[in-house]
Motif scaffolding. Structure first.
Motif, mmCIF file in Angstrom:
data_model
loop_
_atom_site.group_PDB
_atom_site.id
_atom_site.type_symbol
_atom_site.label_atom_id
_atom_site.label_comp_id
_atom_site.label_asym_id
_atom_site.label_seq_id
_atom_site.Cartn_x
_atom_site.Cartn_y
_atom_site.Cartn_z
ATOM 1 N N VAL A 18 2.644 25.641 -20.878
ATOM 2 C CA VAL A 18 2.534 27.029 -21.320
ATOM 3 C C VAL A 18 3.866 27.532 -21.885
ATOM 4 C CG1 VAL A 18 2.052 29.397 -20.602
ATOM 5 C CG2 VAL A 18 0.588 27.537 -19.826
ATOM 6 N N PRO A 19 4.989 27.423 -21.165
ATOM 7 C CA PRO A 19 6.237 27.889 -21.764
ATOM 8 C C PRO A 19 6.657 27.058 -22.978
ATOM 9 C CG PRO A 19 6.608 27.157 -19.485
ATOM 10 C CD PRO A 19 5.155 27.059 -19.767
ATOM 11 N N HIS B 109 0.826 -1.202 0.000
ATOM 12 C CA HIS B 109 0.000 0.000 0.000
ATOM 13 C C HIS B 109 0.863 1.256 0.000
ATOM 14 C CE1 HIS B 109 -3.775 -2.064 0.231
ATOM 15 N NE2 HIS B 109 -3.467 -2.674 1.379
ATOM 16 N N LYS B 110 1.915 1.253 0.775
ATOM 17 C CA LYS B 110 2.807 2.421 0.825
ATOM 18 C C LYS B 110 3.468 2.639 -0.534
ATOM 19 C CE LYS B 110 3.883 2.485 5.737
ATOM 20 N NZ LYS B 110 4.924 2.348 6.762
ATOM 21 N N GLN B 111 3.881 1.548 -1.181
ATOM 22 C CA GLN B 111 4.492 1.677 -2.504
ATOM 23 C C GLN B 111 3.488 2.242 -3.512
ATOM 24 O OE1 GLN B 111 5.942 -2.223 -3.519
ATOM 25 N NE2 GLN B 111 8.040 -1.729 -2.874
ATOM 26 N N MET B 112 2.264 1.761 -3.461
ATOM 27 C CA MET B 112 1.230 2.228 -4.385
ATOM 28 C C MET B 112 0.926 3.706 -4.161
ATOM 29 S SD MET B 112 -0.748 1.674 -6.912
ATOM 30 C CE MET B 112 -0.772 -0.087 -7.084
ATOM 31 N N VAL B 113 0.802 4.133 -2.918
ATOM 32 C CA VAL B 113 0.547 5.542 -2.605
ATOM 33 C C VAL B 113 1.708 6.403 -3.098
ATOM 34 C CG1 VAL B 113 0.316 7.207 -0.711
ATOM 35 C CG2 VAL B 113 -1.017 5.094 -0.674
ATOM 36 N N PHE B 114 2.935 5.938 -2.896
ATOM 37 C CA PHE B 114 4.098 6.687 -3.357
ATOM 38 C C PHE B 114 4.103 6.799 -4.891
ATOM 39 C CE2 PHE B 114 8.528 6.845 -4.824
ATOM 40 C CZ PHE B 114 8.908 8.053 -4.250
ATOM 41 N N ARG B 115 3.803 5.710 -5.572
ATOM 42 C CA ARG B 115 3.768 5.746 -7.041
ATOM 43 C C ARG B 115 2.680 6.686 -7.552
ATOM 44 N NH1 ARG B 115 4.459 -0.713 -8.163
ATOM 45 N NH2 ARG B 115 6.700 -0.797 -7.701
ATOM 46 N N LEU B 116 1.518 6.644 -6.940
ATOM 47 C CA LEU B 116 0.435 7.549 -7.336
ATOM 48 C C LEU B 116 0.816 9.008 -7.079
ATOM 49 C CD1 LEU B 116 -2.704 5.556 -6.140
ATOM 50 C CD2 LEU B 116 -1.959 5.961 -8.498
ATOM 51 N N PHE B 117 1.478 9.257 -5.952
ATOM 52 C CA PHE B 117 1.939 10.609 -5.641
ATOM 53 C C PHE B 117 2.928 11.092 -6.709
ATOM 54 C CE2 PHE B 117 5.008 13.491 -3.604
ATOM 55 C CZ PHE B 117 4.143 14.522 -3.262
ATOM 56 N N VAL B 118 3.856 10.248 -7.112
ATOM 57 C CA VAL B 118 4.831 10.611 -8.149
ATOM 58 C C VAL B 118 4.125 10.884 -9.476
ATOM 59 C CG1 VAL B 118 6.766 9.739 -9.520
ATOM 60 C CG2 VAL B 118 6.779 9.468 -7.037
ATOM 61 N N ILE B 119 3.128 10.069 -9.817
ATOM 62 C CA ILE B 119 2.377 10.273 -11.053
ATOM 63 C C ILE B 119 1.627 11.601 -11.023
ATOM 64 C CG2 ILE B 119 0.405 9.422 -12.407
ATOM 65 C CD1 ILE B 119 1.396 6.574 -11.724
ATOM 66 N N VAL B 120 0.949 11.893 -9.915
ATOM 67 C CA VAL B 120 0.219 13.155 -9.784
ATOM 68 C C VAL B 120 1.178 14.339 -9.863
ATOM 69 C CG1 VAL B 120 -1.131 14.581 -8.179
ATOM 70 C CG2 VAL B 120 -1.743 12.190 -8.546
ATOM 71 N N LEU B 121 2.314 14.237 -9.190
ATOM 72 C CA LEU B 121 3.315 15.302 -9.233
ATOM 73 C C LEU B 121 3.837 15.494 -10.659
ATOM 74 C CD1 LEU B 121 4.812 17.275 -7.376
ATOM 75 C CD2 LEU B 121 6.589 15.554 -7.104
ATOM 76 N N GLY B 122 4.083 14.392 -11.357
ATOM 77 C CA GLY B 122 4.538 14.469 -12.747
ATOM 78 C C GLY B 122 3.496 15.103 -13.655
ATOM 79 N N MET B 123 2.219 14.766 -13.458
ATOM 80 C CA MET B 123 1.143 15.360 -14.256
ATOM 81 C C MET B 123 1.042 16.861 -13.999
ATOM 82 S SD MET B 123 -1.673 12.281 -13.891
ATOM 83 C CE MET B 123 -3.044 13.344 -14.148
ATOM 84 N N PHE B 124 1.155 17.268 -12.746
ATOM 85 C CA PHE B 124 1.113 18.689 -12.421
ATOM 86 C C PHE B 124 2.281 19.422 -13.080
ATOM 87 C CE2 PHE B 124 2.449 22.256 -9.752
ATOM 88 C CZ PHE B 124 1.302 23.030 -9.791
ATOM 89 N N GLY B 125 3.471 18.867 -12.974
ATOM 90 C CA GLY B 125 4.649 19.484 -13.589
ATOM 91 C C GLY B 125 4.520 19.584 -15.093
ATOM 92 N N PHE B 126 3.992 18.540 -15.729
ATOM 93 C CA PHE B 126 3.790 18.551 -17.175
ATOM 94 C C PHE B 126 2.790 19.635 -17.570
ATOM 95 C CE2 PHE B 126 1.575 17.011 -20.998
ATOM 96 C CZ PHE B 126 2.656 16.973 -21.872
#
Length: 187
Positions: free
Chosen positions: A34-35, A12-29
Motif C-alpha cells: 500500500v505505501p 522438520h524444525k528447519q523446514m518449519v522455520f523456513r516456512l515461518f520466515v516465508i510466511v512472515l516475508g509474504m505478510f510484510g510484502f
C-alpha cells in the motif's frame, strides 16, 4: 539388511522455520504494498484522484480570507457516459475568492441493475485548475448506485484568492461514467 533411519526431527524444525520466515516475508510484502503503491502513484502522477483528495485536506486547514471586492462566476457542466441522468442543480453561481461554497449534482442511475459510477473533473480555463480547491467531492471515489436510484451529491470548494485577476469565469465540468464494465470480446 536394513540400515537405521537417521532422526528427521532436525530437518522438520528447519523446514518449519523456513516456512515461518516465508510466511512472515509474504505478510510484510503485502503490508508494504500500500505505501509503495501510493509512493509510485505520487511520483508518476498516475492516480490523479488521490492527488485531488490529498490537496483537499491542507486547503481545509488553511485560513482563507474572502475577497469581497471580487466576484467570479463558476459555471457547472455535466456529461455522462452510460445509462445516467447527470446534471448540476444550478447552472452557475457567483462566488467571492476565499468563500467556501457548496453545490450539488443530481445523478440518476437509469439502469435496472446496481452499478458504480465515477466522475472525472476538468476546468476551464486550465490556469484556473490550480486555484480551484475541492474540499469535498463525489469525484474523490466511486459511487455505488442501486437500480434506478437517484442521489444529490455535493461538491464543496473554494476558489483561491490568488486566482489571476483576468479570470472572471471558471467552468467546472464533470464526466460521469460507469466503472467495472466488462470489456468487449474480440471476434
Amino acid at each position: 539388511m536394513t540400515q537405521p533411519q537417521p532422526k528427521k526431527t532436525g530437518i522438520h524444525k528447519q523446514m518449519v522455520f523456513r516456512l515461518f520466515v516465508i510466511v512472515l516475508g509474504m505478510f510484510g510484502f503485502g503490508y508494504g504494498l500500500v505505501p509503495i503503491y501510493k509512493a509510485v502513484c505520487a511520483v508518476t502522477g498516475v492516480n490523479v484522484l488521490s492527488r485531488q483528495e490529498a490537496q483537499a485536506e491542507p486547503m481545509a486547514k488553511r485560513n482563507t480570507q474572502v475577497d469581497t471586492s471580487r466576484t467570479v462566476e463558476v459555471v457547472f457542466d455535466a456529461n455522462n457516459r452510460g445509462t445516467w441522468q447527470f446534471k448540476p442543480e444550478k447552472r452557475s453561481i457567483l462566488v467571492h475568492p476565499g468563500e467556501v461554497v457548496s453545490v450539488k449534482y443530481d445523478i440518476h442511475n437509469m439502469a435496472n441493475r446496481d452499478v458504480e459510477g465515477q466522475a472525472i473533473p476538468s476546468y476551464l480555463p486550465k490556469k484556473a485548475a490550480a486555484h480551484f480547491h475541492k474540499l469535498e467531492c463525489f469525484c474523490f471515489k466511486q459511487q455505488p448506485f442501486k437500480a434506478n436510484e437517484v442521489k444529490a451529491l455535493p461538491v464543496v470548494f473554494v476558489v483561491d484568492s490568488d486566482l489571476p485577476k483576468d479570470v472572471k469565469t471558471i467552468t467546472l465540468s464533470y464526466t460521469f461514467f460507469e466503472v467495472g464494465l466488462p470489456s468487449a470480446k474480440a471476434d
